[in-house]
Design an enzyme around this catalytic site. Structure first.
Site, PDB file in Angstrom:
ATOM      1  N   HIS A   1       0.856  -1.194   0.000  1.00 45.60           N
ATOM      2  CA  HIS A   1       0.000   0.000   0.000  1.00 45.60           C
ATOM      3  C   HIS A   1       0.887   1.238   0.000  1.00 45.60           C
ATOM      4  O   HIS A   1       2.105   1.144   0.070  1.00 45.60           O
ATOM      5  CB  HIS A   1      -0.997  -0.021   1.156  1.00 45.60           C
TER       6      HIS A   1
ATOM      7  N   ASP B   1      -0.150  -3.768   6.278  1.00 42.31           N
ATOM      8  CA  ASP B   1      -0.782  -3.277   7.507  1.00 42.31           C
ATOM      9  C   ASP B   1      -2.229  -3.754   7.617  1.00 42.31           C
ATOM     10  O   ASP B   1      -3.080  -3.059   8.179  1.00 42.31           O
ATOM     11  CB  ASP B   1      -0.746  -1.739   7.550  1.00 42.31           C
TER      12      ASP B   1
ATOM     13  N   ASP C   1       5.865   4.950   5.156  1.00 41.74           N
ATOM     14  CA  ASP C   1       6.765   4.046   5.888  1.00 41.74           C
ATOM     15  C   ASP C   1       6.871   2.685   5.199  1.00 41.74           C
ATOM     16  O   ASP C   1       7.609   1.812   5.659  1.00 41.74           O
ATOM     17  CB  ASP C   1       6.353   3.902   7.362  1.00 41.74           C
ATOM     18  N   HIS C   2       6.169   2.518   4.081  1.00 38.93           N
ATOM     19  CA  HIS C   2       6.261   1.286   3.281  1.00 38.93           C
ATOM     20  C   HIS C   2       6.863   1.542   1.900  1.00 38.93           C
ATOM     21  O   HIS C   2       7.217   0.603   1.198  1.00 38.93           O
ATOM     22  CB  HIS C   2       4.874   0.650   3.115  1.00 38.93           C
TER      23      HIS C   2
ATOM     24  N   HIS D   1       4.760  -4.599  11.144  1.00 36.08           N
ATOM     25  CA  HIS D   1       5.073  -3.838  12.365  1.00 36.08           C
ATOM     26  C   HIS D   1       5.184  -4.789  13.559  1.00 36.08           C
ATOM     27  O   HIS D   1       4.473  -5.790  13.636  1.00 36.08           O
ATOM     28  CB  HIS D   1       3.974  -2.811  12.686  1.00 36.08           C
TER      29      HIS D   1
ATOM     30  N   HIS E   1      -7.389  -0.899   5.511  1.00 35.03           N
ATOM     31  CA  HIS E   1      -6.385   0.039   6.042  1.00 35.03           C
ATOM     32  C   HIS E   1      -6.208   1.189   5.038  1.00 35.03           C
ATOM     33  O   HIS E   1      -6.259   2.360   5.400  1.00 35.03           O
ATOM     34  CB  HIS E   1      -5.080  -0.718   6.259  1.00 35.03           C
TER      35      HIS E   1
ATOM     36  N   HIS F   1       1.433   3.962   1.957  1.00 36.52           N
ATOM     37  CA  HIS F   1       1.955   4.757   3.077  1.00 36.52           C
ATOM     38  C   HIS F   1       3.484   4.899   3.015  1.00 36.52           C
ATOM     39  O   HIS F   1       4.195   3.969   2.644  1.00 36.52           O
ATOM     40  CB  HIS F   1       1.521   4.146   4.412  1.00 36.52           C
TER      41      HIS F   1
END
Ligand code: ZN
Length: 260
Positions: free
Chosen positions: A52, A134, A56-57, A172, A108, A54
């Site tokens: 996805h 996530d 942090d990915h 995570h 998410h 985001h």
């Protein structure tokens, strides 16, 4: 095939698979930790799988592509660092000689996907492998930033239907805080108590708690157990008017959002 968890930021894992000098990484939020691991093990990065959009990915994608020339795969309908080979549910991608099936798991984010390989010999045993971003965490699930509770419930149902020995690679290290909530929901679940003690021992020596497995999550994760009588009884104390499957699930997710 080997798998390695590359810790990034405060609690992310960038999962790396490698075989015969070639590697793939999933959701590389940070290029530096990946480049360091590639150099240390003398690996060539062949592919990046994104679940996805985001940051942090995806934050390391541009730098990794520039340095390695690797191919980037990602969800069909999310804004990502181009160029990306776009994938949606039912399609397959082959990387490192393994075939990964794409599963749509909105919730998410609106276009979130997961990657499933039904048998991957890795780290000494052969079983299925799931990279779920996530969507599913050990003991929990992702927050609903873009999707609805009904979408997330359907997404988790799709993952829960995979073979029980499927190894679940979450992105995570949220396990202990998730299990604290799970215990509030199901105080009498003895599988949960045993699993929490196991994970506490792992974290006490700074080991990670992942991958989990679908079979393990079915026993302890309240978000895969929202239809069970024990979970429903707890939800009713928070939301007495819950009656449909989706309402129970939505109330459980809202409860977690404010759980201290
Ligand atoms: Zn996310």
């Amino acid at each position: 095939m080997n798998w390695t968890a590359l810790p990034a930021f405060s609690d992310n894992y960038i999962w790396m698979l490698d075989v015969q000098g070639l590697a793939l990484v999933v959701d590389p939020g940070d290029a530096e930790v990946v480049l360091a691991a590639l150099a240390e093990r003398q690996l060539t990065l062949q592919a990046i799988l994104l679940t996805h959009h985001h940051a942090d990915h995806t934050g390391g994608v541009a730098a990794l592509r520039q340095v390695t020339g690797c191919t980037v795969y990602g969800p069909a309908f999310e804004v990502l660092p181009e160029p990306v080979q776009r994938l949606s549910g039912g399609q397959c991608v082959t990387a490192l000689g393994a075939e990964f099936e794409v599963i749509d798991v909105p919730g998410h984010t609106a276009g979130h996907i997961a990657y499933y390989c039904k048998s991957l010999p890795a780290n000494g045993s052969a079983a299925g492998v799931l990279f779920c971003g996530d969507t599913l965490f050990s003991g929990g699930c992702g927050r609903l930033f873009e999707g609805t509770p009904a979408q997330m419930l359907a997404s988790l149902d799709a993952l829960a239907a995979l073979p029980s020995d499927t190894r679940v690679f979450c992105t995570h290290e949220y396990t202990l805080s998730n299990l604290r909530f799970a215990r509030a929901v199901e105080p009498d679940n003895t599988d949960l108590q045993a699993y929490e003690a196991h994970c506490q021992a792992l974290r006490a020596r700074l080991a990670n708690t992942l991958p989990s497995s679908i079979g393990q999550e079915l026993k302890i994760n309240p978000f895969l157990r929202s239809r069970s009588p024990a979970v429903r009884q707890s939800v009713l104390q928070i939301k007495p008017q819950a009656s449909s499957e989706v309402e129970y699930f939505a109330a459980l997710r809202e409860w977690k959002n404010t759980f201290q």
